[in-house]
Design a protein around this motif. Sequence first.
Motif: not given
Lengths: 380, 255
Positions: B31-44
Amino acid sequence: MDAALLEEFGLGDARERAESWRYSAQALRALGAQSFVAADAAATPPPALMERCDWAETRGRRLVFVNGRLSAAHSDWRALAQARPEVRIDSGPAGATVIVLPAGRTGLLHIVWASVPGAAPGRWNATCAIRLEGGTAHVIEQHLAAPGADVLGALGSELEVAAGAALHLTVLSDLPAAASLYRRVRATLRERGVLCTTHALGGGRLQRFDFACDLAQPEARCELRGVFAAQGREHIDAHLEVRHAARDTASDVLWRGVADGRGRGVLHGAIRVESGADGADARLQTKNLLLSPHAEIDAQPVLEIHADEVKASHGATVGRLDERALFYLRSRGVPERAARAMLIEGFCREAFAVLDDAALGARLDTWLATHVAAGGERRP
Amino acid sequence: MNMLTIDNLHVRVAGKEILKGLTLAVRAGEVHAIMGPNGAGKSTLGHVLAGREGYEVTQGRVVYDDRDLLELAPEQRAAAGVFLAFQYPVEIPGVNNTYFLKAALNAQRKARGEPELDAMQFLKRVREKLSVLHMPEELMNRAVNAGFSGGEKKRNEIFQMALLEPKLAILDETDSGLDIDALRMVADGVNAMRDPQRAFLVITHYQRLLDYIVPDFVHVMVDGRIVETGGAELAHQLEAHGYAWVAERKLAGAA
């Protein structure tokens, strides 16, 4: 010939006629330029055509009109013509058929209007009245045409709903590319009368549907739901007019339109609330879907309110398939073609949502699969 | 062997570079979590992996199960076992949930050469999964997400995931907009599916979800690439210090 057709099919003065046909003027002109002979009312419909209206659930309850005239040979009204007839068929003036549904004995009636082309382009004219005297009745009206030469049918109908009665009317039209159909329906609702209609209009070189509903007495209520679907070069033009002429009347117009290929659709929805018709509740919503760059839909909602205490809302949209929804379905594994068909059918099915009749629901699903699912096979 | 290998991925959206050299390897069972601020490109990242149109891959590659994932249509990816739980599930009026999910599941099975499920088999499977997620069967008779609350939509995503049994599940901010009870239900649904053959990519903005779904790896994404990788504890450090802390440490390290 062109002017003659406009005069025949138009209402009001010259300006009003021209205005109400503005989106279909070309199609009408082309029809007007053609010469027609009288269609043969004694023509034998091909078996394949009759199969399409031989529904198990309406056997014994079916009236079949061939090229505008009631055909005893093709009708089957055993269940209707018992000791206490559910239906009385009279002749009106000028060859009109009058169908009377007496109170308290009503069930289901299936009326089929079949166009059968001859060797040369043919025309038929008919008038028909349906009078519901009380209780609840369900009438299914089906319009079919055999493929072949051009045929132009013109049907004028009157619907009368007595005080406290409820008429459910479901209309399915399923026309080939050479068939044209002009229909004018005038509905009059008495006190607390209810008219619930569902229309599935598909196909035709020119299919014009003029519907005027008069909420003439207090607490009358009408629901107009429907879908038109035009593919290829089909042209469908629906003009819906509801007049609130008494207190506490209600109307709900919910319509969906789909056009693909070079298909053309028109939805004119007009609600008029007369002065003194306080407490009226009028809703009009139309959403339309263009599936090809050459398709065209004109949606024209009109509200005209002359009373003070009225609830009225209207909305009209014309758009394309929602790419987000398409991606959502595909991301779950649904192949693109099937996903498109699913979305288009779902879009239309919203207008059929109130039907509480599984057999009829299945008929409408078949209609949808025939008339709109092809859009699933093409990318815009 | 890696199930998913993302190598130096660059992606443009509407002419603007959003992912700028993202590299990530995921193995089955992780299980990998990807965290980051808004606009980092996570949803992309989630959308590119699921195959949404309008994302231009300018550089890099994505290999999933030895196949070039970017070559596949979204429905082929789904059949190969990729699932994206949407941040904003789409409402589809007029399309019945049962009809849609049966079509989806059977299309996937057909593409994999497995026999399709009949109505009874499908219903049995639906009931099984609904009960795990404590969801009412009535949901199946409604149109897809139409009139659902935010929480119901997210739970419906997890239900669909449970039903479709993907190999690689990507959860795009499934926790956003959920109250604590719904969050727990979503987490329970995911935890019930943890399996040595299955991997999860959990995209989230907050550490809260990771209290319930404990990840094996936490990656911090800033400005289109992964800038820090650690264990579950990294999520707590982020929560305490904020994303600016990571960015500062990176700058200090670079200097």
